[in-house]
Design an enzyme around this catalytic site. Structure first.
Site, PDB file in Angstrom:
ATOM      1  N   SER A 284       0.745  -1.173   0.056  1.00  0.00           N
ATOM      2  CA  SER A 284       0.042  -0.175   0.016  1.00  0.00           C
ATOM      3  C   SER A 284       0.826   1.455  -0.054  1.00  0.00           C
ATOM      4  O   SER A 284       1.517   1.386  -1.004  1.00  0.00           O
ATOM      5  CB  SER A 284      -1.113  -0.037   1.185  1.00  0.00           C
ATOM      6  OG  SER A 284      -1.880   0.966   1.240  1.00  0.00           O
TER       7      SER A 284
ATOM      8  N   ASP B  83     -10.318  -4.738  -5.056  1.00  0.00           N
ATOM      9  CA  ASP B  83      -9.517  -3.866  -4.282  1.00  0.00           C
ATOM     10  C   ASP B  83     -10.252  -2.391  -3.997  1.00  0.00           C
ATOM     11  O   ASP B  83     -10.010  -1.866  -5.082  1.00  0.00           O
ATOM     12  CB  ASP B  83      -8.135  -3.559  -4.567  1.00  0.00           C
ATOM     13  CG  ASP B  83      -7.259  -3.120  -3.332  1.00  0.00           C
ATOM     14  OD1 ASP B  83      -7.963  -2.122  -2.619  1.00  0.00           O
ATOM     15  OD2 ASP B  83      -6.184  -3.180  -3.465  1.00  0.00           O
TER      16      ASP B  83
ATOM     17  N   HIS C 204      -7.646  -5.294  -0.051  1.00  0.00           N
ATOM     18  CA  HIS C 204      -6.337  -4.533   0.062  1.00  0.00           C
ATOM     19  C   HIS C 204      -5.327  -5.217   0.564  1.00  0.00           C
ATOM     20  O   HIS C 204      -3.915  -4.634   0.625  1.00  0.00           O
ATOM     21  CB  HIS C 204      -6.798  -3.358   0.520  1.00  0.00           C
ATOM     22  CG  HIS C 204      -5.696  -2.184   0.200  1.00  0.00           C
ATOM     23  ND1 HIS C 204      -5.115  -1.987  -1.180  1.00  0.00           N
ATOM     24  CD2 HIS C 204      -4.889  -1.339   1.013  1.00  0.00           C
ATOM     25  CE1 HIS C 204      -4.086  -0.911  -1.140  1.00  0.00           C
ATOM     26  NE2 HIS C 204      -4.035  -0.689   0.301  1.00  0.00           N
TER      27      HIS C 204
END
Length: 265
Positions: A95, A217, A245
């Site tokens: 991320s 996602d 995610h």
């Protein structure tokens, strides 16, 4: 040396020589990699860190001025690698740490031999011809809710970020991780994360990169993964069959396989 390693709670394991550095995403810590790390222990030197403000990092090292952008975290990553004298590093970032890795690669060219980005997003906000997945109003409302009721925000949002509603224990773990973070630091980091725009930086990434994209996602949709891939010249794109995610937690086998395939080339 010791101060840098304590600052980021650096933990080293593995039987190999080439370093593989894992860096977690927002609201998480190095423990989130536990389902994947054993798969690489035999072949690599595993280096785990906690971003300052997360996990067992030194909270007193958190200075809002330094971490007013992702560059401060990238500087920490470079310093850890320099103190440990790491070479040909394989960087694995989830991320927001995918972008932190990109910025570290730009700060210290040649430090990373590979840059593996799981669910990256260079910009979360829709802008002109760019689709980031969120309107600015949505992001501002998200941040306002977070700042008024952090624990409630965490309990509501973490399960949605994780996805996999049929496996509620995953969402519960992410919620617990969010709630462990000091709220003021979490709120500041979230604002820096969700308002960042690193699109122009991508063209300066030199390390051979892999973008791992989940099939579903809500934070980093497929159009964002493709944008990142197209913007980084020396990159590959891999879409895996994973919901949510956090595929390193929900689909560690698929995520590990994608990384292994990339590293074998």
């Amino acid at each position: 040396m010791g101060d840098v390693l304590k600052r980021n709670n650096v933990q080293i394991s593995g039987k190999g020589e080439q370093p593989m550095l894992f860096v977690h995403g927002f609201g998480c810590d190095q423990n989130m990699w536990r389902l994947m790390v054993p798969s690489f222990d035999e072949d690599y030197k595993i280096v785990l860190i906690d971003l300052v403000g997360a996990g067992d990092s030194i909270l007193s090292a958190y200075h809002p001025e330094k971490y007013a952008s992702l560059h401060g975290y990238a500087q920490d990553v470079v310093e850890v690698c320099q103190v440990l004298n790491l070479k040909e590093v394989i960087f694995v970032g989830h991320s927001v740490s995918a972008m932190i890795g990109a910025l570290a690669d730009i700060q210290a060219p040649g430090l990373f031999s590979k840059l593996i980005m799981i669910g990256p997003s260079p910009c979360y906000i829709n802008n002109a011809n760019y689709v980031g997945g969120f309107d600015r109003k949505d992001i501002e409302e998200l941040l306002e809710t977070m700042e008024s009721n952090y624990l409630g925000w965490s309990a509501a949002l973490a399960p949605s970020i994780m996805g996999n509603s049929d496996r509620p224990e995953l969402g519960e773990e992410l919620t617990e991780s969010f709630c462990k973070m000091e709220p003021t630091i979490a709120q500041h980091f979230a604002r820096v994360t969700f308002l960042s725009d690193n699109r122009k930086d991508l063209k300066n990434v030199k390390a051979h990169s892999l973008i791992i994209q989940c099939s579903d996602d809500m934070i980093a949709p497929e159009v964002v993964g493709m944008y990142t891939h197209q913007a980084i010249t020396n990159s590959e794109y891999k879409k895996i069959n994973a919901i949510g995610h956090c595929p390193h937690m929900s689909a560690p086998t698929e995520t590990t396989a994608a990384i292994r395939q990339f590293l074998s080339k």
